[in-house]
Write a protein that holds these residues in place. Sequence first.
Motif, mmCIF file in Angstrom:
data_model
loop_
_atom_site.group_PDB
_atom_site.id
_atom_site.type_symbol
_atom_site.label_atom_id
_atom_site.label_comp_id
_atom_site.label_asym_id
_atom_site.label_seq_id
_atom_site.Cartn_x
_atom_site.Cartn_y
_atom_site.Cartn_z
ATOM 1 N N SER A 65 0.835 -1.206 0.000
ATOM 2 C CA SER A 65 0.000 0.000 0.000
ATOM 3 C C SER A 65 0.868 1.254 0.000
ATOM 4 O O SER A 65 0.572 2.233 -0.712
ATOM 5 C CB SER A 65 -0.939 0.005 1.203
ATOM 6 O OG SER A 65 -0.216 0.068 2.420
ATOM 7 N N SER A 66 1.938 1.242 0.775
ATOM 8 C CA SER A 66 2.857 2.380 0.778
ATOM 9 C C SER A 66 3.635 2.449 -0.535
ATOM 10 O O SER A 66 3.961 3.534 -1.021
ATOM 11 C CB SER A 66 3.832 2.269 1.956
ATOM 12 O OG SER A 66 3.124 2.280 3.180
ATOM 13 N N GLY A 67 3.906 1.275 -1.128
ATOM 14 C CA GLY A 67 4.576 1.255 -2.415
ATOM 15 C C GLY A 67 3.750 1.917 -3.501
ATOM 16 O O GLY A 67 4.299 2.604 -4.386
ATOM 17 N N PHE A 68 2.431 1.757 -3.433
ATOM 18 C CA PHE A 68 1.563 2.412 -4.418
ATOM 19 C C PHE A 68 1.644 3.938 -4.287
ATOM 20 O O PHE A 68 1.618 4.657 -5.281
ATOM 21 C CB PHE A 68 0.117 1.947 -4.243
ATOM 22 C CG PHE A 68 -0.091 0.474 -4.496
ATOM 23 C CD1 PHE A 68 0.574 -0.164 -5.530
ATOM 24 C CD2 PHE A 68 -0.938 -0.274 -3.696
ATOM 25 C CE1 PHE A 68 0.401 -1.525 -5.768
ATOM 26 C CE2 PHE A 68 -1.116 -1.627 -3.923
ATOM 27 C CZ PHE A 68 -0.451 -2.257 -4.964
ATOM 28 N N VAL A 69 1.728 4.422 -3.050
ATOM 29 C CA VAL A 69 1.866 5.859 -2.829
ATOM 30 C C VAL A 69 3.170 6.360 -3.449
ATOM 31 O O VAL A 69 3.195 7.388 -4.150
ATOM 32 C CB VAL A 69 1.826 6.189 -1.323
ATOM 33 C CG1 VAL A 69 2.076 7.686 -1.097
ATOM 34 C CG2 VAL A 69 0.486 5.785 -0.715
ATOM 35 N N VAL A 70 4.257 5.640 -3.186
ATOM 36 C CA VAL A 70 5.566 6.045 -3.715
ATOM 37 C C VAL A 70 5.562 6.002 -5.236
ATOM 38 O O VAL A 70 6.038 6.941 -5.907
ATOM 39 C CB VAL A 70 6.678 5.135 -3.151
ATOM 40 C CG1 VAL A 70 8.012 5.436 -3.821
ATOM 41 C CG2 VAL A 70 6.797 5.313 -1.639
ATOM 42 N N LEU A 71 5.023 4.935 -5.813
ATOM 43 C CA LEU A 71 4.992 4.819 -7.271
ATOM 44 C C LEU A 71 4.180 5.952 -7.899
ATOM 45 O O LEU A 71 4.604 6.536 -8.914
ATOM 46 C CB LEU A 71 4.397 3.471 -7.670
ATOM 47 C CG LEU A 71 4.214 3.237 -9.177
ATOM 48 C CD1 LEU A 71 5.556 3.294 -9.894
ATOM 49 C CD2 LEU A 71 3.509 1.909 -9.449
ATOM 50 N N ALA A 72 3.037 6.254 -7.316
ATOM 51 C CA ALA A 72 2.213 7.337 -7.848
ATOM 52 C C ALA A 72 2.963 8.662 -7.827
ATOM 53 O O ALA A 72 2.935 9.430 -8.802
ATOM 54 C CB ALA A 72 0.911 7.443 -7.050
ATOM 55 N N ALA A 73 3.652 8.951 -6.717
ATOM 56 C CA ALA A 73 4.400 10.201 -6.608
ATOM 57 C C ALA A 73 5.534 10.251 -7.626
ATOM 58 O O ALA A 73 5.770 11.283 -8.274
ATOM 59 C CB ALA A 73 4.939 10.355 -5.191
ATOM 60 N N VAL A 74 6.247 9.144 -7.780
ATOM 61 C CA VAL A 74 7.361 9.097 -8.732
ATOM 62 C C VAL A 74 6.869 9.332 -10.153
ATOM 63 O O VAL A 74 7.455 10.118 -10.916
ATOM 64 C CB VAL A 74 8.100 7.746 -8.627
ATOM 65 C CG1 VAL A 74 9.078 7.576 -9.784
ATOM 66 C CG2 VAL A 74 8.842 7.650 -7.299
ATOM 67 N N LEU A 75 5.788 8.659 -10.554
ATOM 68 C CA LEU A 75 5.265 8.823 -11.901
ATOM 69 C C LEU A 75 4.756 10.236 -12.146
ATOM 70 O O LEU A 75 4.935 10.795 -13.234
ATOM 71 C CB LEU A 75 4.148 7.815 -12.162
ATOM 72 C CG LEU A 75 4.551 6.337 -12.224
ATOM 73 C CD1 LEU A 75 3.331 5.460 -12.464
ATOM 74 C CD2 LEU A 75 5.580 6.111 -13.314
#
Length: 541
Positions: A65-75
């Motif tokens: 779930s935290s990985g999805f947050v990080v991925l969204a921010a990076v993209l």
Amino acid sequence: MSTATTKKTTSARARVDPAVLYISVTLSALFVGWGVFFTDNLATVAETTLGRIIDNFGWLFVLTSSGFVVLAAVLAFSRFGSVRLGRDGERPEFSTASWVAMMFSAGMGIGLMFYGASEPIMHMSSPPPGSAKAGSEDAARLALEYSYFHWAIHPWAMYAVAGLALAYFGFRKNGNSLVSSAFRPLLGDRVDGPLGKSIDILAIFATLFGSAVSLGLGALQVNRGLKEVWGIPDSTALAVSIIAVLTVLFVLSALSGVHRGIQWLSNGNMILAAALLLFVFVVGPTVFILESQTEALGGYLASLPKMSFTTGAFGGGEWLSSWTVFYWAWWISWTPFVGTFIARISRGRTIREFIVGVIIAPSLVSVAWFAILGGAALNQEMHGGHLAAAVAEGEEAGLFATLQNLPWFPVTSVLVMILVGLFFVSGADAASVVLGMLSCRGSMTPSRLVVILWGTLTGLVAAVLLLAGGLEAVKQVAIIAAFPFLFVMLGLCVSLVKALRAEPILAPSAEQEAVADAAGEPGPDDGALPSDVMADSQPRG
């Protein structure tokens, strides 16, 4: 039967994917039969399975779930942020205001009505172990912080990642609306075979059981409202009856074909919900709401990294599984439905605009919701309102107990029941359309009979879960159904990143922008709504 009618019927049947539809419907029907004839056995198996998932994979829900947050921010802030979900230079199909309103309507709904006041009270009465003394002011502040944590950035990041993948492959790569189509960079043509169909079946199950959770919560809350206003004793049998009545209303709505009626329901939901919030804000502890919201929001943002990666390894695992892991699983189970819908209304937006809009705007609405309803409830509890005792009898009592201490309780309680009923009907309609799309080869105009079939099954699953153990059974099955789809989400992320890395990043020239404008690209359309968009529109990819 006329030739035209025959052709229309044949066309509708041709869109159905027999393997996906028959397998998923059969397994869903078997589950319903299991719950009806072997209720106790279903409850036992669900509890045992859930325990094993939480014990062995609770950390995975937290980490991903935290990985999805990080991925969204990076993209959003990478070089891919300028890529459009459609042709270069294409304009957004809907205005920003309409886009945000439709997103929020699809993404939350009944859950906010159910937990808006009760969750902060429960966190205050039983905060995370080692964090604060139960019932204290520190516990009250943490209660709002954790409510924000469960309902703001993280869930919307999950929706953003799923919706972005579906929009990118659907509009940029001319795919369809199936979850499996987003796996083409990883699986190639195998997405058209058994492996792809398995992915779509998993998406169907996640959507079916995730939606059933919301319907179960809604039935319990209407059940409680009837008791508070008219003294009708609440019971599981009454909750099941409420599900049956509201499911019939949805089926009648679908049979009538008046999809524009859902527009009225959606707009009515937003107006009534805003009226409820405004009323509580004005007649409730206004200054306390503003002060507590400011302090809790700051605490939430400051503690977000630590909260995001807490797994309960050093204590508090039971609390974490009851709240955070349940929420992450619930949101994951909703990603096929909400992701498909958000993707459909986001054509023409850039990746950066999409991610920022999907995460930030609805998160702010969620924060305002808990700040007002949760803040009012916490203030009452801190001044001897005895809300904790009411919520201990049933989480669905929280909002009614809060409103009971404010003026016009008979009016506001009826308003709450109407809101929950409207969310129930419109949510079941929209979710069933997505289930129909997933079982009709991604068609945005799935067979109406298939939509009705899924709507009926969703209501039956919700009723069975209540019979099998009430709210706890509903939560347990939501996590179990979401677990396999968690791996689908991970694959979705890998596939998206792989495709984006091959994307030529070329900003559209001024000439391209002018050509797009002259060509009459789709412009704002404030009159659209979730069910209309999915059921009445033709694919444009």
